[in-house]
Design a protein around this motif. Structure first.
Motif, PDB file in Angstrom:
ATOM      1  N   HIS A  81     -14.310  -0.317   3.334  1.00  0.00           N
ATOM      2  CA  HIS A  81     -15.205   0.678   2.754  1.00  0.00           C
ATOM      3  C   HIS A  81     -14.669   1.071   1.377  1.00  0.00           C
ATOM      4  CE1 HIS A  81     -17.310   4.510   2.179  1.00  0.00           C
ATOM      5  NE2 HIS A  81     -18.188   4.075   3.076  1.00  0.00           N
ATOM      6  N   PRO A  82     -15.542   1.251   0.362  1.00  0.00           N
ATOM      7  CA  PRO A  82     -15.070   1.571  -0.996  1.00  0.00           C
ATOM      8  C   PRO A  82     -14.193   2.818  -1.065  1.00  0.00           C
ATOM      9  CG  PRO A  82     -17.402   0.995  -1.037  1.00  0.00           C
ATOM     10  CD  PRO A  82     -17.009   1.077   0.407  1.00  0.00           C
ATOM     11  N   ALA A  83     -14.441   3.799  -0.210  1.00  0.00           N
ATOM     12  CA  ALA A  83     -13.647   5.029  -0.249  1.00  0.00           C
ATOM     13  C   ALA A  83     -12.195   4.786   0.126  1.00  0.00           C
ATOM     14  CB  ALA A  83     -14.259   6.077   0.690  1.00  0.00           C
ATOM     15  N   GLU A  84     -11.937   3.751   0.896  1.00  0.00           N
ATOM     16  CA  GLU A  84     -10.574   3.472   1.345  1.00  0.00           C
ATOM     17  C   GLU A  84      -9.684   3.067   0.174  1.00  0.00           C
ATOM     18  OE1 GLU A  84      -7.751   3.532   4.410  1.00  0.00           O
ATOM     19  OE2 GLU A  84      -9.860   4.168   4.390  1.00  0.00           O
ATOM     20  N   GLN A  85     -10.262   2.410  -0.820  1.00  0.00           N
ATOM     21  CA  GLN A  85      -9.485   1.945  -1.963  1.00  0.00           C
ATOM     22  C   GLN A  85      -8.945   3.112  -2.790  1.00  0.00           C
ATOM     23  OE1 GLN A  85     -11.680  -0.493  -4.704  1.00  0.00           O
ATOM     24  NE2 GLN A  85      -9.867  -1.380  -5.644  1.00  0.00           N
ATOM     25  N   LYS A  86      -9.598   4.282  -2.698  1.00  0.00           N
ATOM     26  CA  LYS A  86      -9.203   5.430  -3.498  1.00  0.00           C
ATOM     27  C   LYS A  86      -8.042   6.203  -2.879  1.00  0.00           C
ATOM     28  CE  LYS A  86     -13.964   5.965  -5.113  1.00  0.00           C
ATOM     29  NZ  LYS A  86     -15.160   6.855  -5.130  1.00  0.00           N
ATOM     30  N   ARG A  87      -7.705   5.893  -1.644  1.00  0.00           N
ATOM     31  CA  ARG A  87      -6.599   6.607  -0.997  1.00  0.00           C
ATOM     32  C   ARG A  87      -5.272   6.194  -1.634  1.00  0.00           C
ATOM     33  NH1 ARG A  87      -7.799   9.059   3.832  1.00  0.00           N
ATOM     34  NH2 ARG A  87      -9.814   8.553   4.772  1.00  0.00           N
ATOM     35  N   CYS A  88      -4.388   7.163  -1.816  1.00  0.00           N
ATOM     36  CA  CYS A  88      -3.090   6.828  -2.408  1.00  0.00           C
ATOM     37  C   CYS A  88      -2.176   6.152  -1.401  1.00  0.00           C
ATOM     38  CB  CYS A  88      -2.434   8.085  -2.978  1.00  0.00           C
ATOM     39  SG  CYS A  88      -2.150   9.390  -1.774  1.00  0.00           S
ATOM     40  N   LEU A  89      -2.384   6.413  -0.111  1.00  0.00           N
ATOM     41  CA  LEU A  89      -1.574   5.779   0.932  1.00  0.00           C
ATOM     42  C   LEU A  89      -2.472   4.839   1.734  1.00  0.00           C
ATOM     43  CD1 LEU A  89       0.463   8.870   2.197  1.00  0.00           C
ATOM     44  CD2 LEU A  89       1.128   7.188   0.475  1.00  0.00           C
ATOM     45  N   ARG A  90      -2.264   3.536   1.536  1.00  0.00           N
ATOM     46  CA  ARG A  90      -3.093   2.532   2.208  1.00  0.00           C
ATOM     47  C   ARG A  90      -2.189   1.475   2.823  1.00  0.00           C
ATOM     48  NH1 ARG A  90      -5.977  -0.306  -1.741  1.00  0.00           N
ATOM     49  NH2 ARG A  90      -4.525   0.441  -3.316  1.00  0.00           N
ATOM     50  N   THR A  91      -2.669   0.853   3.896  1.00  0.00           N
ATOM     51  CA  THR A  91      -1.838  -0.144   4.569  1.00  0.00           C
ATOM     52  C   THR A  91      -2.306  -1.580   4.347  1.00  0.00           C
ATOM     53  OG1 THR A  91      -3.109  -0.010   6.644  1.00  0.00           O
ATOM     54  CG2 THR A  91      -1.278   1.530   6.380  1.00  0.00           C
ATOM     55  N   ALA A  92      -3.544  -1.772   3.882  1.00  0.00           N
ATOM     56  CA  ALA A  92      -4.038  -3.140   3.656  1.00  0.00           C
ATOM     57  C   ALA A  92      -3.183  -3.905   2.652  1.00  0.00           C
ATOM     58  CB  ALA A  92      -5.500  -3.103   3.217  1.00  0.00           C
ATOM     59  N   PRO A  93      -2.710  -3.288   1.545  1.00  0.00           N
ATOM     60  CA  PRO A  93      -1.837  -4.034   0.625  1.00  0.00           C
ATOM     61  C   PRO A  93      -0.547  -4.520   1.280  1.00  0.00           C
ATOM     62  CG  PRO A  93      -2.698  -2.077  -0.460  1.00  0.00           C
ATOM     63  CD  PRO A  93      -3.063  -1.961   0.987  1.00  0.00           C
ATOM     64  N   MET A  94      -0.033  -3.761   2.241  1.00  0.00           N
ATOM     65  CA  MET A  94       1.171  -4.183   2.951  1.00  0.00           C
ATOM     66  C   MET A  94       0.913  -5.470   3.726  1.00  0.00           C
ATOM     67  SD  MET A  94       2.402  -0.503   4.502  1.00  0.00           S
ATOM     68  CE  MET A  94       2.731   0.907   3.443  1.00  0.00           C
ATOM     69  N   LEU A  95      -0.282  -5.559   4.304  1.00  0.00           N
ATOM     70  CA  LEU A  95      -0.648  -6.751   5.060  1.00  0.00           C
ATOM     71  C   LEU A  95      -0.811  -7.946   4.139  1.00  0.00           C
ATOM     72  CD1 LEU A  95      -1.442  -7.920   7.825  1.00  0.00           C
ATOM     73  CD2 LEU A  95      -3.801  -7.225   7.339  1.00  0.00           C
ATOM     74  N   SER A  96      -1.439  -7.739   2.995  1.00  0.00           N
ATOM     75  CA  SER A  96      -1.653  -8.834   2.043  1.00  0.00           C
ATOM     76  C   SER A  96      -0.337  -9.422   1.559  1.00  0.00           C
ATOM     77  CB  SER A  96      -2.463  -8.337   0.833  1.00  0.00           C
ATOM     78  OG  SER A  96      -3.743  -7.915   1.224  1.00  0.00           O
ATOM     79  N   LEU A  97       0.656  -8.563   1.317  1.00  0.00           N
ATOM     80  CA  LEU A  97       1.951  -9.042   0.832  1.00  0.00           C
ATOM     81  C   LEU A  97       2.810  -9.608   1.957  1.00  0.00           C
ATOM     82  CD1 LEU A  97       2.860  -6.181  -1.693  1.00  0.00           C
ATOM     83  CD2 LEU A  97       2.088  -8.497  -2.231  1.00  0.00           C
ATOM     84  N   GLY A  98       2.558  -9.176   3.186  1.00  0.00           N
ATOM     85  CA  GLY A  98       3.382  -9.618   4.313  1.00  0.00           C
ATOM     86  C   GLY A  98       3.008 -10.981   4.851  1.00  0.00           C
ATOM     87  N   LEU A  99       1.784 -11.445   4.520  1.00  0.00           N
ATOM     88  CA  LEU A  99       1.325 -12.761   4.976  1.00  0.00           C
ATOM     89  C   LEU A  99       1.265 -13.735   3.811  1.00  0.00           C
ATOM     90  CD1 LEU A  99      -1.638 -11.678   7.301  1.00  0.00           C
ATOM     91  CD2 LEU A  99       0.644 -12.445   8.015  1.00  0.00           C
ATOM     92  N   GLU A 100       1.306 -15.001   4.132  1.00  0.00           N
ATOM     93  CA  GLU A 100       1.202 -16.027   3.097  1.00  0.00           C
ATOM     94  C   GLU A 100      -0.103 -15.874   2.315  1.00  0.00           C
ATOM     95  OE1 GLU A 100       3.639 -20.074   4.162  1.00  0.00           O
ATOM     96  OE2 GLU A 100       1.588 -19.885   4.871  1.00  0.00           O
TER      97      GLU A 100
END
Length: 295
Positions: free
Chosen positions: A79-98
């Motif tokens: 959801h677009p609103a999620e990108q505006k949060r200062c604390l998010r976990t999706a970037p952690m997943l992107s960096l943790g996987l190939e």
């Protein structure tokens, strides 16, 4: 004298116009200065190039190195609103996987035109036979029941608050046609600096880590992918943040001071029914085992 009077009259008549022009120029200068001011105050703190967090709160040291290799792929519909949060976990997943094993598409309904990540379109992913939607619908099956030998999976996750996720599901008919799966577990979220609506609700990162551990039959995904989140929470708690309990926990212990809304009330009822059904199944299994042992 007549000429002199005419000259004086001309000079006096020109002064108001000159003053108006000067005021107009000053006003333009003020507006130009305002236009040049940035919408947000400048952030003078040095930021990490990977997570884009200030370096003092960077969690990249906890990211698996090298990134974990999975057969299946996580696809996040955010959801677009999620990108505006200062604390998010999706970037952690992107960096943790190939690279290529975690794709993120943003919107309120899917698929949309031109939603492409690399050379892969979202529509082709959503219509593929090996695509699964992780969503607790009445037709969903436990993720553990899947046969991992069926091949590689695209696992779609909805990223946002619970109402936002339901909104994405309701406005995206193609999601309804997919095979739907759910996680069966009783784990408590480690995202303790954010209030979860119910016990057992997990962040996007934790959900993906649990799902990959099941699909890949490898606990490393469960253990290693969530370490950046643990690092983030540890830092926040050490610097004034407080640990949050779920709304369900607060209500059960008479510590919830806000009115219980319709959505939360509905979740509480659904959780109670699910727990009763689970206890009933366990009792049936115990009764069957007892009869077998007696025979």
């Amino acid at each position: 004298m007549e000429n002199s009077d005419n000259i004086d009259s001309t000079v006096n008549n020109s002064r108001p116009n000159s003053t108006a022009d000067d005021n107009e120029e000053d006003e333009k200068d003020v507006w130009l200065d305002l236009i040049g001011i940035a919408a947000d105050p400048p952030d003078r703190r040095e930021k990490c190039e990977n997570c884009h967090r200030p370096q003092v709160v960077c969690w990249c040291s906890s990211v698996p190195s090298p990134p974990l290799r999975s057969r299946s792929r996580i696809v996040i519909l955010q959801h677009p609103a999620e990108q505006k949060r200062c604390l998010r976990t999706a970037p952690m997943l992107s960096l943790g996987l190939e690279p290529g094993k975690c794709l993120v598409f943003r919107g309120k309904r899917f698929p949309q035109s031109r939603q492409v990540e690399g050379d892969v379109s979202l529509e082709s992913i959503m219509t593929a036979k090996n695509t699964l939607l992780l969503y607790p619908s009445k037709d969903s099956i436990p993720l553990d029941d899947l046969d991992p030998s069926d091949g590689l999976f695209n696992l779609i996750l909805l990223d946002g608050t619970w109402p936002q996720a339901k909104g994405i599901y309701a406005t995206s008919p193609l999601l309804h046609k997919m095979r739907q799966v759910r996680l069966v577990m009783s784990r408590t979220s480690t995202y303790v600096i954010r209030t979860q609506p119910m016990e057992g609700f997990l962040s996007t990162l934790e959900t993906a880590a649990e799902a990959l551990a099941v699909l890949e039959r490898d606990d490393r995904f469960r253990d290693e992918l969530v370490r950046p989140l643990q690092t983030l929470c540890k830092f926040q708690l050490a610097n004034g943040a407080v640990e949050h309990q779920s709304k369900e926990y607060l209500i059960k212990n008479n510590q919830y001071n806000k009115p219980v809304g319709h959505r939360l009330n509905k979740l509480l009822r659904a959780a109670k029914c699910s727990k009763s059904a689970e206890e009933s199944n366990n009792n049936d299994d115990d009764g069957g085992e007892k009869k077998l042992s007696e025979s």
